[in-house]
Design an enzyme around this catalytic site. Structure first.
Site, PDB file in Angstrom:
ATOM      1  N   SER A 161       0.499  -1.272  -0.049  1.00  0.00           N
ATOM      2  CA  SER A 161      -0.366   0.558  -0.037  1.00  0.00           C
ATOM      3  C   SER A 161       1.120   1.217   0.143  1.00  0.00           C
ATOM      4  O   SER A 161       1.423   1.083  -1.417  1.00  0.00           O
ATOM      5  CB  SER A 161      -0.452   0.184   1.712  1.00  0.00           C
ATOM      6  OG  SER A 161      -2.168   0.986   0.504  1.00  0.00           O
ATOM      7  N   THR A 162       0.833   2.069   1.174  1.00  0.00           N
ATOM      8  CA  THR A 162       1.187   3.351   1.160  1.00  0.00           C
ATOM      9  C   THR A 162       2.740   3.160   1.232  1.00  0.00           C
ATOM     10  O   THR A 162       3.562   2.166   1.701  1.00  0.00           O
ATOM     11  CB  THR A 162       1.378   4.367   2.379  1.00  0.00           C
ATOM     12  OG1 THR A 162       0.134   4.333   2.269  1.00  0.00           O
ATOM     13  CG2 THR A 162       2.331   5.711   2.298  1.00  0.00           C
ATOM     14  N   HIS A 187      -2.727  -1.108  -2.934  1.00  0.00           N
ATOM     15  CA  HIS A 187      -4.042  -0.435  -3.363  1.00  0.00           C
ATOM     16  C   HIS A 187      -3.432   0.763  -4.301  1.00  0.00           C
ATOM     17  O   HIS A 187      -2.695   2.105  -4.124  1.00  0.00           O
ATOM     18  CB  HIS A 187      -4.173   0.333  -1.200  1.00  0.00           C
ATOM     19  CG  HIS A 187      -3.818  -0.965  -0.603  1.00  0.00           C
ATOM     20  ND1 HIS A 187      -3.975  -1.216   0.185  1.00  0.00           N
ATOM     21  CD2 HIS A 187      -4.778  -2.019  -0.818  1.00  0.00           C
ATOM     22  CE1 HIS A 187      -4.210  -2.414   0.794  1.00  0.00           C
ATOM     23  NE2 HIS A 187      -5.150  -2.442   0.324  1.00  0.00           N
ATOM     24  N   MET A 279       0.508   1.036   4.784  1.00  0.00           N
ATOM     25  CA  MET A 279      -0.950   1.326   5.965  1.00  0.00           C
ATOM     26  C   MET A 279      -1.873   0.445   6.481  1.00  0.00           C
ATOM     27  O   MET A 279      -2.877  -0.355   5.851  1.00  0.00           O
ATOM     28  CB  MET A 279      -0.872   2.571   5.935  1.00  0.00           C
ATOM     29  CG  MET A 279      -1.863   3.823   7.226  1.00  0.00           C
ATOM     30  SD  MET A 279      -2.031   5.556   6.214  1.00  0.00           S
ATOM     31  CE  MET A 279      -0.470   5.791   5.348  1.00  0.00           C
ATOM     32  N   ASP A 282      -4.367  -4.572   6.900  1.00  0.00           N
ATOM     33  CA  ASP A 282      -4.855  -5.419   5.410  1.00  0.00           C
ATOM     34  C   ASP A 282      -3.765  -6.943   4.527  1.00  0.00           C
ATOM     35  O   ASP A 282      -2.575  -6.290   4.833  1.00  0.00           O
ATOM     36  CB  ASP A 282      -4.984  -4.352   3.763  1.00  0.00           C
ATOM     37  CG  ASP A 282      -5.710  -5.501   2.808  1.00  0.00           C
ATOM     38  OD1 ASP A 282      -6.493  -6.175   3.207  1.00  0.00           O
ATOM     39  OD2 ASP A 282      -5.535  -5.284   1.963  1.00  0.00           O
TER      40      ASP A 282
END
Length: 346
Positions: A161-162, A187, A279, A282
């Site tokens: 993600s991030t 994401h 972040m 997940d």
């Protein structure tokens, strides 16, 4: 804890005012200034010492990418890009993330409800950016030699993600052309994933493509889950097919890393699960299920993550068999493909 000192950089006076209003509504954020171009922003950075910069992608005089590149070279700091959901906006934003921007938001627009939702997301991303780890140069990863059949019958599942865009731009080009199939959930909005896959494909020895429903997975190919309305799953084993299924968000995301990882559980020791920077949590539960089924599981180390959130959640749950720095991740993944985990070792 003092508020996050934020500098807004945007050539539109109305957008600067909108962003300032949105950010100032959060008591944990202080807008210390607003610049209409990178030249004014440069001087404000020197005098105001902001914690986070929000940066418009396209501006006259010096575009956002050129300014970002200078920032990351001369004074690395957390940057959140403000983008549009256009093909051009997607391409530029992906390049910004590759250069080291922590995150991005789409420019606020639409109904009052949309604006309110965008405001909450903007504030959350600015505060998270302030806690991120920013580096002056992309992490270098050594190319890995061909496997020569040493990992046949295996599959790699990756969640990020991030900070994941930058990490994947480092990791994937290092993989050999004959590596096992790789399925990735990063994401990202629907309008971004195809541009992301195309951009990676131009830099990798493996073939990188946006996943399509029913596609049979092939060695030497990386499949990026489309953003939007579906989750990506694997059906039918290591030579099976990709299923894109509509459904509600899982752990707050669609596509969800957890959904991908859980679909790899039936593969047992034929699968390798990897959780990268990001972040939230997940992927933690799904990675644990993979490990319990006999898969090898790797988590990116804290010191190389932009945000040590997803790998931390997986580690605390007992899902991570081994922590690895980003520079060593390609080698660790390929080594895991050659080995067999002990079932139930978690």
């Amino acid at each position: 804890m003092r508020p996050v000192r934020t500098l807004i950089v945007d050539d539109s006076a109305s957008m600067r005012a909108t962003l300032k209003r949105m950010l100032s509504a959060d008591p944990e954020i202080e807008v210390v200034g607003a610049a209409n171009d990178p030249f004014a922003a440069r001087d404000m950075i020197k005098t105001l010492h902001p914690d986070v910069l929000t940066l418009d992608v396209e501006m006259p005089g010096m575009d956002g990418l050129s300014f970002l590149e200078r920032i990351m070279r001369l004074r690395p700091m957390p940057v959140v890009m403000c983008s549009t959901l256009t093909a051009r906006g997607a391409e530029v934003t992906i390049e910004a993330l590759r250069l080291g921007a922590v995150d991005y938001v789409t420019k606020p627009s639409g109904t009052p409800e949309d604006i309110e939702r965008d405001a909450g997301l903007l504030c959350e991303k600015v505060k998270n950016a302030a806690r991120s780890v920013v580096r002056s140069t992309p992490q270098r990863v050594a190319d890995q030699p061909a496997l020569a059949g040493g990992a046949a019958g295996k599959l790699i599942a990756i969640g990020s993600s991030t900070g994941g865009v930058e990490a994947l731009f480092s990791l994937l080009p290092a993989l050999p052309a004959d590596c096992p199939p790789v399925l990735i959930v990063q994401h990202m909005p629907a309008s971004f994933t195809r541009s992301f896959a195309d951009r990676l494909n131009g830099e990798c020895r493996v073939h990188v493509t946006e996943a399509s429903h029913g596609a049979q997975v092939q060695p030497g190919t990386v499949y990026i889950a489309p953003g939007g309305e579906t989750h990506m799953e694997l059906a039918g084993g290591v030579a099976g097919r990709i299923m894109l299924r509509r459904g509600d968000t899982v752990t707050g995301h669609r596509p969800s890393v957890d959904v991908l990882f859980r679909s790899a559980v039936p593969l047992g020791s034929a699968a390798v699960g990897v959780i990268l920077t990001g972040m939230g949590g997940d992927g933690a539960e799904g990675l644990l299920a993979m490990r319990r089924a006999g898969a090898r599981t790797l988590g990116q180390s804290r010191d190389t993550c932009v945000v040590w959130g997803m790998p931390r959640a997986a580690k605390e749950l007992g899902a991570v068999e081994k922590e690895v720095g980003l520079s060593g991740m390609p080698e660790a993944i390929l080594k895991a493909c050659r080995e067999t985990s002990r079932v139930g070792s978690a």
